[in-house]
Structures are given as structure tokens and as C-alpha cells.
Design an enzyme around this catalytic site. Structure first.
Site, PDB file in Angstrom:
ATOM      1  N   HIS A 189      19.008 -35.492   2.123  1.00 13.67           N
ATOM      2  CA  HIS A 189      17.993 -36.091   1.253  1.00 13.67           C
ATOM      3  C   HIS A 189      18.681 -37.067   0.295  1.00 13.67           C
ATOM      4  O   HIS A 189      19.789 -36.803  -0.180  1.00 13.67           O
ATOM      5  CB  HIS A 189      17.247 -34.998   0.477  1.00 13.67           C
ATOM      6  CG  HIS A 189      16.001 -35.509  -0.174  1.00 13.67           C
ATOM      7  ND1 HIS A 189      16.036 -36.255  -1.324  1.00 13.67           N
ATOM      8  CD2 HIS A 189      14.702 -35.428   0.193  1.00 13.67           C
ATOM      9  CE1 HIS A 189      14.800 -36.607  -1.644  1.00 13.67           C
ATOM     10  NE2 HIS A 189      13.969 -36.117  -0.732  1.00 13.67           N
TER      11      HIS A 189
ATOM     12  N   GLU B 195      18.246 -37.647  -2.718  1.00  6.75           N
ATOM     13  CA  GLU B 195      18.588 -37.073  -4.022  1.00  6.75           C
ATOM     14  C   GLU B 195      19.927 -36.326  -3.940  1.00  6.75           C
ATOM     15  O   GLU B 195      20.716 -36.348  -4.891  1.00  6.75           O
ATOM     16  CB  GLU B 195      17.445 -36.160  -4.507  1.00  6.75           C
ATOM     17  CG  GLU B 195      16.233 -36.989  -4.926  1.00  6.75           C
ATOM     18  CD  GLU B 195      14.898 -36.279  -4.834  1.00  6.75           C
ATOM     19  OE1 GLU B 195      14.856 -35.045  -4.673  1.00  6.75           O
ATOM     20  OE2 GLU B 195      13.871 -36.990  -4.904  1.00  6.75           O
TER      21      GLU B 195
ATOM     22  N   SER C 112       6.126 -40.960  -0.937  1.00  4.64           N
ATOM     23  CA  SER C 112       4.781 -41.092  -1.521  1.00  4.64           C
ATOM     24  C   SER C 112       3.675 -40.995  -0.484  1.00  4.64           C
ATOM     25  O   SER C 112       2.652 -41.686  -0.573  1.00  4.64           O
ATOM     26  CB  SER C 112       4.676 -42.401  -2.326  1.00  4.64           C
ATOM     27  OG  SER C 112       5.621 -42.401  -3.376  1.00  4.64           O
TER      28      SER C 112
ATOM     29  N   ASN D 279       8.515 -30.562   0.824  1.00  2.00           N
ATOM     30  CA  ASN D 279       9.813 -30.432   0.144  1.00  2.00           C
ATOM     31  C   ASN D 279       9.494 -30.204  -1.331  1.00  2.00           C
ATOM     32  O   ASN D 279       9.180 -31.143  -2.047  1.00  2.00           O
ATOM     33  CB  ASN D 279      10.634 -31.712   0.347  1.00  2.00           C
ATOM     34  CG  ASN D 279      11.917 -31.710  -0.473  1.00  2.00           C
ATOM     35  OD1 ASN D 279      12.350 -30.655  -0.962  1.00  2.00           O
ATOM     36  ND2 ASN D 279      12.524 -32.877  -0.624  1.00  2.00           N
TER      37      ASN D 279
ATOM     38  N   LYS E 296      11.379 -29.348  -3.688  1.00  2.00           N
ATOM     39  CA  LYS E 296      12.477 -29.743  -4.591  1.00  2.00           C
ATOM     40  C   LYS E 296      12.721 -28.642  -5.634  1.00  2.00           C
ATOM     41  O   LYS E 296      12.578 -27.460  -5.316  1.00  2.00           O
ATOM     42  CB  LYS E 296      12.173 -31.089  -5.240  1.00  2.00           C
ATOM     43  CG  LYS E 296      11.772 -32.158  -4.225  1.00  2.00           C
ATOM     44  CD  LYS E 296      11.780 -33.540  -4.794  1.00  2.00           C
ATOM     45  CE  LYS E 296      11.271 -34.516  -3.755  1.00  2.00           C
ATOM     46  NZ  LYS E 296      11.407 -35.907  -4.159  1.00  2.00           N
TER      47      LYS E 296
ATOM     48  N   GLU F 234      13.160 -41.863   5.094  1.00  2.87           N
ATOM     49  CA  GLU F 234      12.669 -41.841   3.716  1.00  2.87           C
ATOM     50  C   GLU F 234      13.246 -43.019   2.943  1.00  2.87           C
ATOM     51  O   GLU F 234      14.363 -42.921   2.390  1.00  2.87           O
ATOM     52  CB  GLU F 234      13.087 -40.541   3.031  1.00  2.87           C
ATOM     53  CG  GLU F 234      12.527 -39.298   3.702  1.00  2.87           C
ATOM     54  CD  GLU F 234      12.324 -38.190   2.698  1.00  2.87           C
ATOM     55  OE1 GLU F 234      11.206 -37.706   2.588  1.00  2.87           O
ATOM     56  OE2 GLU F 234      13.285 -37.827   2.001  1.00  2.87           O
TER      57      GLU F 234
ATOM     58  N   GLY G  35       8.819 -40.609  -4.584  1.00  2.00           N
ATOM     59  CA  GLY G  35       8.383 -40.218  -5.920  1.00  2.00           C
ATOM     60  C   GLY G  35       7.981 -41.390  -6.792  1.00  2.00           C
ATOM     61  O   GLY G  35       7.805 -41.244  -7.999  1.00  2.00           O
TER      62      GLY G  35
HETATM   63  C1  PEP Z   1      10.804 -36.526  -0.663  1.00  5.62           C
HETATM   64  O1  PEP Z   1      11.472 -36.398  -1.669  1.00  5.62           O
HETATM   65  O2  PEP Z   1      11.217 -36.083   0.418  1.00  5.62           O
HETATM   66  C2  PEP Z   1       9.543 -37.235  -0.774  1.00  5.62           C
HETATM   67  C3  PEP Z   1       9.047 -37.758   0.302  1.00  5.62           C
HETATM   68  O3  PEP Z   1       8.991 -37.291  -2.027  1.00  5.62           O
HETATM   69  P1  PEP Z   1       7.566 -37.912  -2.434  1.00  5.62           P
HETATM   70  O4  PEP Z   1       6.583 -37.508  -1.367  1.00  5.62           O
HETATM   71  O5  PEP Z   1       7.258 -37.312  -3.756  1.00  5.62           O
HETATM   72  O6  PEP Z   1       7.746 -39.397  -2.465  1.00  5.62           O
END
Ligand code: PEP
Length: 252
Positions: free
Chosen positions: A97, A99, A215, A9, A11, A169, A175
């Protein structure tokens, strides 16, 4: 038999030329990797879909958009509909997501509409769910996840549900560098699979791919993917460097 999937992803990162270059590196990495045990997907900004699709054609990497509109067409300036996404040759769309839920106020009801429009356009959906740190501390995380899945997905007929990939998630791990432990993630993945079994039966639950996101990186992917109910990852930060992303893709 369910598929393992590792999906990037990106983003709101990379210009189109940078994204095309990154996609090329992923395609080369996947071509060079012997005996891959997962499907590979790159989730890219709308602006990149057509150019990245051209790079992926004929290869083994699938294409995802990161969102689609909650309307099919019309006077919605700046929005991109599911049929528009599908017309680029994209295979998947990422929906729900945290976000999008957090910054753009996407509700369970709105996501239900987006899911229906995406499936109607022939896209597969990577549907994200997960709890905030406060919700986990309050012990409401199971209910939060259940509400998200029931409210946006469980109206689907079994045939349509076959086109859904679920991504767990935990918001507190996205992040932040803080990963859920493999045990914490497995507990939720097993819970999600149980919810799917209660709604659609054991066979559908067994066939449903459930990804972990938060992460995930080359150093922890193997431990996470070794768990019985974790079928791969949705990868944010670590999908922006082909070497890191390939380190996760090859972790199975
Ligand atoms: C995400 O935003 O879907 C995600 C998993 O981000 P990160 O791997 O940076 O934590």
C-alpha cells in the site's frame, strides 16, 4: 475465469468492538444481498483479526490483514509475521500500500520478501501499485507501475502468481475524494494485464484479478466496474460504513 473482488481496507480505524460490529453489519449485508457478483474481503488491523474472524466464520466474507513483516520470526519487536497472520485464519494480506511505501519506507525489494513470506504462509496477496501525482504529470506512471510489479512479483512461478490479486491505486486518488476517471483506470488496468500476459502468458493474465482503489464509492463504483479490465475495488474510507461498502459490493 477471474474473480471479481471488493475488498475493504479499514487502515488504522475502529477499536476492536467497533470493528466487530462493522464486520457483523457487512456479513449481514452480504447475506441479504441476492446474487452477489463478487467476493467480499475485509482488511482489518492486526488487533482485530481473531475477533473479526469469529464473526465471519461460516459466512461469505473473507479476511485480510493490512500488512505483514519482512521476517518470518525472531527479535523484531512490534512486528507481526505472515505465519502469525495466517494462524488467525486470515485469507489475504494487503501488501505494498502506498501509505506503507511512503510512511514506512517499504521498498520494492522488501515487498518482494513480504510477498514470498505471505505466500509461503498460505496467504493470498492483494498487492498495491500506483503512481504519485508528480509521476503522472511527468508521464512516468507506466514505468513506475511496471517497476513495482516486476520488482516485487514477477520473480514468482506461475503457480505462486495465481495467489496474487493486483490493486491499482493512484496515490493522488487515495483518500482525496479525487477518483481516476473510469477511462484513466481502465488504461492502467489494461497495461497491467498486458504486463502479466508478457510475463506469464495470456491465460494467466486473463485469470488475474485487478482491483481499482482510490476514492471509490457507491456513486462511481458502477462506472469503474463496468470497464473490461477492472475486476472490483480496494476500498478505504467507504469501507468504514457498512451501507457505503455494500453500495460498492452490489455495484456489479
Ligand atoms: C486505500 O487506501 O486503499 C483507498 C483506496 O483509500 P480510499 O478509498 O479512502 O481512497
Amino acid at each position: 475465469m477471474r474473480k471479481n473482488i471488493v475488498a475493504g481496507n479499514w487502515k488504522m480505524n475502529t477499536t476492536v468492538p467497533e470493528g466487530v460490529q462493522l464486520a457483523k453489519e457487512v456479513v449481514e449485508g452480504v447475506a441479504a444481498a441476492a446474487d452477489l457478483k463478487c467476493d467480499v474481503v475485509v482488511g482489518v488491523p492486526f488487533t482485530h483479526l481473531t475477533a473479526v474472524k469469529a464473526v465471519l466464520d461460516g459466512g461469505k466474507v473473507w479476511l485480510a490483514a493490512e500488512n505483514c513483516a519482512d521476517h518470518d520470526k525472531g527479535a523484531y519487536t512490534g512486528e507481526v509475521s505472515a505465519p502469525m497472520v495466517a494462524s488467525t485464519g486470515a485469507d489475504y494480506v494487503i501488501l505494498g500500500h502506498s501509505e506503507r511505501r511512503g510512511y514506512y519506507a517499504e521498498t520494492i525489494e522488501m515487498l518482494k520478501t513480504k510477498v514470498d513470506l505471505a505466500l509461503a504462509a498460505g496467504l493470498k496477496v492483494i498487492f498495491c501499485c500506483g503512481e504519485s501525482l508528480d509521476e503522472r504529470k511527468a508521464g512516468t506512471h507506466f514505468q513506475v507501475i511496471k517497476d513495482e510489479l516486476v520488482g516485487s512479483l514477477f520473480h514468482l512461478e506461475e503457480q505462486a502468481f495465481a495467489n496474487i490479486v493486483i490493486a491499482y491505486e493512484p496515490i493522488w486518488a487515495i483518500g482525496t475524494g479525487e477518483t481516476a476517471t473510469a477511462e484513466q483506470a481502465e488504461e492502467i488496468h489494461a497495461f497491467i494485464r498486458q504486463l502479466v500476459a508478457e510475463k506469464y502468458g495470456a491465460q494467466v493474465a486473463d485469470d488475474t484479478t485487478i482491483l481499482y482503489g482510490g476514492s471509490c464509492k457507491p456513486s462511481n463504483a458502477q462506472e469503474l466496474f463496468a470497464k473490461p479490465d477492472i475486476d472490483g475495488g480496494l476500498i478505504g474510507g467507504a469501507s468504514l460504513k457498512a451501507a457505503d461498502f455494500m453500495g460498492i459490493v452490489t455495484a456489479f
